[in-house]
Every structure is written in C-alpha cells, then in structure tokens.
Design an enzyme around this catalytic site. Structure first.
Site, PDB file in Angstrom:
ATOM      1  N   CYS A 108       0.873  -1.166   0.000  1.00  0.00           N
ATOM      2  CA  CYS A 108       0.000   0.000   0.000  1.00  0.00           C
ATOM      3  C   CYS A 108       0.916   1.223   0.000  1.00  0.00           C
ATOM      4  CB  CYS A 108      -0.911   0.003   1.219  1.00  0.00           C
ATOM      5  SG  CYS A 108      -1.945   1.481   1.357  1.00  0.00           S
ATOM      6  N   CYS A 119     -10.861  14.824   3.967  1.00  0.00           N
ATOM      7  CA  CYS A 119     -11.919  13.860   4.285  1.00  0.00           C
ATOM      8  C   CYS A 119     -12.003  13.726   5.806  1.00  0.00           C
ATOM      9  CB  CYS A 119     -11.634  12.505   3.643  1.00  0.00           C
ATOM     10  SG  CYS A 119     -11.654  12.546   1.829  1.00  0.00           S
TER      11      CYS A 119
END
Length: 348
Positions: A108, A119
């Site tokens: 990742c 966010c």
C-alpha cells in the site's frame, strides 16, 4: 549531449545515459549497468553501484543527483502487517504498508506528502499537503516494500494498491509514470492488472484515465451513496458529485474494460442503515463495478466517527448480497500500529 548538470539521474532515459557515457569517453554498455542499478537493483546512492569503478561513480556524483527514498522507521503489527515511514531527500516523511496474506503480498503506497482533500474520517486528511511525490519516490516505496516482503516472507510483492497518503489523481502524471516503471521489463516487471489506484473521486481525471487507456484497476472511495452525506464527510463531492462520478466511471470502463471497485467504510449511525444500503445497490447498478468492499472503520483521534456493531455490519453486507451485489467485508490489518485504512499520519 543535452544533459543538465546535477539533475536527477532517474529522469534520464537509457538513451540519454548512453549519450552521457559516450560524451565522457566511457563505454556505452555502462549506461545499461547504471540503469539496472536504478530500476532493478534498488541503488540508493552511486556508491551502491559496485560493478562501476570508484572514479566512474564519482563522475556520476559530480554530474547527477540520486534523491532516493530511505527507510526512517519500521513497525510490525501482531497480524504480520509492516508499516514503514520513509524519508525524502529533503526530510519529508511519508508512509507505506506491506500487507501479507496467505494468497498475496500487497504494498500500500502513498502518492503525496500529506493530502489536500480533508476527508473527515481519514488521518492523512487532517495533515497539510506538502507536495506531490515524484514518480521515482513512488517507485522507491515499492522497491523497499518488495525487499521487506522477500526478507520477511520469502516472496515478492504480488499486488500494489495506491491507498496510502494523498489523492493519486491529483498527482496523476507521477503516479502514471511510476506505474509505467513498475510494470516495465527493465523495471520491476509487475503486471498493471495487479495494481489498483484508489481515488476519492476526481471525475475529469477518471475520464482522462479512460482516454489514456490505462491498464490498471480503479477503486472509488465512496463511503456514502447520496450527495448530502458524501458532501458532509468528503468535501471533494461538492465539485465531483455522485452523478458526475458515475458518468466518469462508465466512460472509464467503456474505454478500458478495467475492473472497478467501490470502497465503502461503515460509520455507526451515519451510513449503515438499510436506506443507505438501498442507495448503494442503486448506484452499483448504474456503474459496471466488479466489487463493493465494505471496510471496517478504524478510529482516529481527530474524527467523531465510530465503528458499527458486528450485527449491523453483517446485516448491511447481507442486504447487498441479497440484491445481487458482489460485496465482501474487508477486515482491517495493522490497527495496532496505525497502519490500517485511514490511519496513516506519520505517527511513531
């Protein structure tokens, strides 16, 4: 020869390197040796290039820079997940995660230092965006995580997901170039079909990805299937609403036929009702998505959200599946070292 002095050597093509060596009176084949060190052997400095003479390494150092990413800190989770904090040449920090399962070893990786999207559930969203990562810095993350995978698990990486720090589509050129190098025969030679780029939703870039006929997979971080709720937790939705994203995803699929996934984190009492599931089913039918990943929420210090009960989670997933949605519950990995989805924030 038009090679600028002191530029990043990894900006040069093999042909430009060959021209450089010829210009300084060296054999052309030296360029291929250097290129292998840069893109296959993971050299972090010219001193690492052990099959070159000391004099030649000094010439490279006098003419070029090699601002490689270095590993600053490594943390290992009880579940086998490994989080690495990487340091850029000027001292910025960025994180990447190795996620091992029996079937695959996934890296990742991050695309930006910090993030500008704010966010409301993501730790990186509370950080300032310092800059985009350069394509070779993204590549370095993959190389270093691949080395970890080989050392700890005896296997190379099988998959890469751009789900780390930052919004990949706001660094589209560097992300694309990194993937080109990762998938090149003279790079890591990983199939782009094993690479997924995740986005909070930048409609015009999703369409451009389709027009560019990219070969990798796309994941949309959805988290709410109506604009009112999505605006509340993801401000980007105010300029990239769900309708525009659905249109962009349909265009992307028409042009590429590449796999599309919806990522949907469940927040207790916010987006976990049957009505929310019903809206998600409706959107799923409007877009050729292959899969809906229902993700466990991982609490962070700055956010007000919490994880719903197991019963609520199971009912939500069951509702989707009963309406012919290919949905699966994705359990979080690396929570104990702040390496799980939404937790990356350079915390030691």
């Amino acid at each position: 020869m038009n090679v600028a002095k002191h530029q990043n050597i990894r900006n040069l093509s093999l042909k430009a390197l060959e021209d450089f060596f010829i210009a300084i009176g060296e054999q052309k084949f030296r360029a291929k040796q250097v290129y292998e060190w840069l893109w296959q052997k993971g050299a972090q400095s010219f001193a690492d290039m052990s099959n070159l003479s000391k004099e030649l390494r000094q010439k490279l150092g006098s003419n070029f820079t090699l601002p490689a990413l270095t590993t600053d800190l490594v943390q290992e989770s009880s579940d086998g997940t490994i989080k690495s904090r990487f340091r850029t040449h000027e001292g910025h920090l960025v994180e990447g995660v190795l996620i091992p399962t029996d079937e695959r070893k996934t890296a990742c990786v991050s695309s930006q230092i910090g993030c500008s999207l704010t966010c409301k559930f993501c730790a990186t969203g509370f950080m300032e965006r310092k800059r985009n990562l350069h394509f070779d810095e993204i590549y370095d993350q993959v190389v270093l995580l691949n080395q970890q995978s080989e050392k700890h698990y005896g296997q190379k990486l099988s998959n890469i997901v751009f789900m780390g720090m930052g919004e990949p589509l706001l660094n589209y050129a560097n992300v694309n170039k990194a993937i080109e190098r990762i998938s090149a025969e003279d790079g890591l030679f990983m199939s782009p079909r094993r690479i997924t780029v995740s986005t909070a939703g930048v409609a015009k870039i999703i369409k451009k990805m389709g027009d560019d006929r990219v070969r990798y997979k796309l994941a949309l971080s959805l988290h709410a299937a109506n604009d009112v709720k999505r605006n509340e937790i993801m401000p980007i939705n105010e300029t990239n609403n769900i309708r525009s994203l659905a249109d962009a995803l349909n265009h992307f699929y028409k042009q590429t036929k590449n796999e599309i996934t919806f990522e949907y984190i469940l927040f207790d009492g916010f987006n976990d009702t049957e009505q929310d599931a019903r809206e998600l089913v409706k959107l799923y039918r409007q877009v050729p998505a292959d899969l809906v990943n229902i993700i466990e929420y991982n609490p962070i210090d700055d956010a007000r959200f919490s994880k719903p009960s197991e019963d609520v989670t199971e009912k939500f997933v069951a509702y989707l599946q009963s309406h012919k949605v290919n949905a699966r519950l994705r359990r979080s990995r690396g929570k104990d070292i702040d390496a799980a989805c939404g937790q990356l924030a350079n915390k030691a």
